[in-house]
Motif scaffolding. Structure first.
Motif, PDB file in Angstrom:
ATOM      1  N   LEU A  42      31.668  31.461 -52.680  1.00 15.47           N
ATOM      2  CA  LEU A  42      32.787  31.001 -53.501  1.00 15.47           C
ATOM      3  C   LEU A  42      32.561  31.350 -54.972  1.00 15.47           C
ATOM      4  O   LEU A  42      33.466  31.841 -55.653  1.00 15.47           O
ATOM      5  CB  LEU A  42      33.000  29.496 -53.337  1.00 15.47           C
ATOM      6  N   ILE A  43      31.367  31.136 -55.465  1.00 19.09           N
ATOM      7  CA  ILE A  43      31.058  31.448 -56.862  1.00 19.09           C
ATOM      8  C   ILE A  43      31.187  32.954 -57.111  1.00 19.09           C
ATOM      9  O   ILE A  43      31.716  33.382 -58.138  1.00 19.09           O
ATOM     10  CB  ILE A  43      29.659  30.917 -57.240  1.00 19.09           C
ATOM     11  N   SER A  44      30.730  33.750 -56.154  1.00 21.26           N
ATOM     12  CA  SER A  44      30.865  35.205 -56.275  1.00 21.26           C
ATOM     13  C   SER A  44      32.335  35.607 -56.330  1.00 21.26           C
ATOM     14  O   SER A  44      32.742  36.396 -57.196  1.00 21.26           O
ATOM     15  CB  SER A  44      30.168  35.880 -55.093  1.00 21.26           C
ATOM     16  N   TYR A  45      33.123  35.074 -55.431  1.00 24.69           N
ATOM     17  CA  TYR A  45      34.566  35.346 -55.405  1.00 24.69           C
ATOM     18  C   TYR A  45      35.200  34.955 -56.742  1.00 24.69           C
ATOM     19  O   TYR A  45      35.937  35.735 -57.347  1.00 24.69           O
ATOM     20  CB  TYR A  45      35.207  34.585 -54.250  1.00 24.69           C
TER      21      TYR A  45
ATOM     22  N   SER B 236      32.543  45.568 -46.953  1.00 29.13           N
ATOM     23  CA  SER B 236      32.775  44.882 -48.227  1.00 29.13           C
ATOM     24  C   SER B 236      33.923  43.900 -48.096  1.00 29.13           C
ATOM     25  O   SER B 236      34.805  44.058 -47.261  1.00 29.13           O
ATOM     26  CB  SER B 236      33.090  45.886 -49.342  1.00 29.13           C
ATOM     27  N   PHE B 237      33.873  42.903 -48.938  1.00 27.00           N
ATOM     28  CA  PHE B 237      34.944  41.924 -49.061  1.00 27.00           C
ATOM     29  C   PHE B 237      35.409  42.005 -50.504  1.00 27.00           C
ATOM     30  O   PHE B 237      34.604  41.941 -51.431  1.00 27.00           O
ATOM     31  CB  PHE B 237      34.451  40.533 -48.675  1.00 27.00           C
ATOM     32  N   ARG B 238      36.725  42.167 -50.661  1.00 31.74           N
ATOM     33  CA  ARG B 238      37.286  42.463 -51.976  1.00 31.74           C
ATOM     34  C   ARG B 238      38.468  41.555 -52.285  1.00 31.74           C
ATOM     35  O   ARG B 238      39.134  41.054 -51.388  1.00 31.74           O
ATOM     36  CB  ARG B 238      37.782  43.911 -52.026  1.00 31.74           C
TER      37      ARG B 238
ATOM     38  N   PHE C 237      39.443  33.199 -48.635  1.00 30.41           N
ATOM     39  CA  PHE C 237      39.827  33.171 -50.040  1.00 30.41           C
ATOM     40  C   PHE C 237      41.138  33.918 -50.247  1.00 30.41           C
ATOM     41  O   PHE C 237      41.403  34.933 -49.594  1.00 30.41           O
ATOM     42  CB  PHE C 237      38.734  33.793 -50.919  1.00 30.41           C
ATOM     43  N   GLU C 238      41.904  33.439 -51.197  1.00 32.33           N
ATOM     44  CA  GLU C 238      43.213  34.030 -51.485  1.00 32.33           C
ATOM     45  C   GLU C 238      43.092  35.521 -51.815  1.00 32.33           C
ATOM     46  O   GLU C 238      42.264  35.914 -52.646  1.00 32.33           O
ATOM     47  CB  GLU C 238      43.860  33.292 -52.660  1.00 32.33           C
ATOM     48  N   ASN C 239      43.892  36.332 -51.148  1.00 35.21           N
ATOM     49  CA  ASN C 239      43.989  37.781 -51.350  1.00 35.21           C
ATOM     50  C   ASN C 239      42.726  38.561 -50.975  1.00 35.21           C
ATOM     51  O   ASN C 239      42.599  39.733 -51.329  1.00 35.21           O
ATOM     52  CB  ASN C 239      44.385  38.122 -52.792  1.00 35.21           C
ATOM     53  N   ALA C 240      41.785  37.935 -50.285  1.00 38.17           N
ATOM     54  CA  ALA C 240      40.558  38.634 -49.881  1.00 38.17           C
ATOM     55  C   ALA C 240      40.845  39.559 -48.703  1.00 38.17           C
ATOM     56  O   ALA C 240      41.606  39.214 -47.802  1.00 38.17           O
ATOM     57  CB  ALA C 240      39.473  37.639 -49.515  1.00 38.17           C
ATOM     58  N   VAL C 241      40.226  40.738 -48.742  1.00 33.94           N
ATOM     59  CA  VAL C 241      40.368  41.715 -47.659  1.00 33.94           C
ATOM     60  C   VAL C 241      38.991  42.278 -47.322  1.00 33.94           C
ATOM     61  O   VAL C 241      38.071  42.251 -48.138  1.00 33.94           O
ATOM     62  CB  VAL C 241      41.331  42.865 -48.022  1.00 33.94           C
TER      63      VAL C 241
ATOM     64  N   ARG D 245      32.330  36.543 -42.430  1.00 32.16           N
ATOM     65  CA  ARG D 245      33.686  37.107 -42.445  1.00 32.16           C
ATOM     66  C   ARG D 245      34.744  36.002 -42.576  1.00 32.16           C
ATOM     67  O   ARG D 245      35.669  36.104 -43.370  1.00 32.16           O
ATOM     68  CB  ARG D 245      33.923  37.912 -41.167  1.00 32.16           C
ATOM     69  N   LYS D 246      34.592  34.950 -41.783  1.00 30.01           N
ATOM     70  CA  LYS D 246      35.565  33.846 -41.812  1.00 30.01           C
ATOM     71  C   LYS D 246      35.627  33.219 -43.209  1.00 30.01           C
ATOM     72  O   LYS D 246      36.715  32.965 -43.739  1.00 30.01           O
ATOM     73  CB  LYS D 246      35.190  32.798 -40.768  1.00 30.01           C
TER      74      LYS D 246
END
Length: 106
Positions: free
Chosen positions: A95-98, A27-29, A14-18, A8-9
């Motif tokens: 990070l790569i996924s994001y 989910s993380f979006r 990441f910028e704009n992640a929720v 979660r942390k």
């Protein structure tokens, strides 16, 4: 091993992640697009990769990273075993996924 707290942390850094619910998962979006999910029942993550990144992670650590065994896996969705993955490797993969999701939005 990666805990949900660490997951979660990292994801929310990441910028704009929720964080939002996604059926029985978390989910993380970014910009309404999922880049990662957490499955508490099975204690694994699912990350979104492009075809090349998926093949690299799966080839290097096939007991830790493997495609979802259906059409979603063919689209880059990859299971990560959180009890087995090193935190540094998971951070890189997340990070790569994001970045793969963010880059599609440009």
């Amino acid at each position: 091993m990666v805990s949900i707290e660490t997951f979660r942390k990292l994801a929310l850094s990441f910028e704009n992640a929720v964080e939002e619910p996604h059926f029985e998962k978390t989910s993380f979006r970014v910009k309404k697009k999922i880049f990662a999910t957490y499955d508490a029942k099975n204690n694994h993550a699912v990350l979104k990769f492009n075809e090349i990144d998926q093949s690299v992670f799966c080839a290097s650590s096939e007991m830790i990273f493997y495609p979802i065994p259906n059409k979603w896996g063919k689209q880059g969705w990859t299971i990560v075993e959180l009890l087995k993955v090193r935190p540094e490797m998971f951070a890189d993969a997340l990070l790569i996924s994001y970045q793969s999701v963010v880059s599609k939005k440009k």
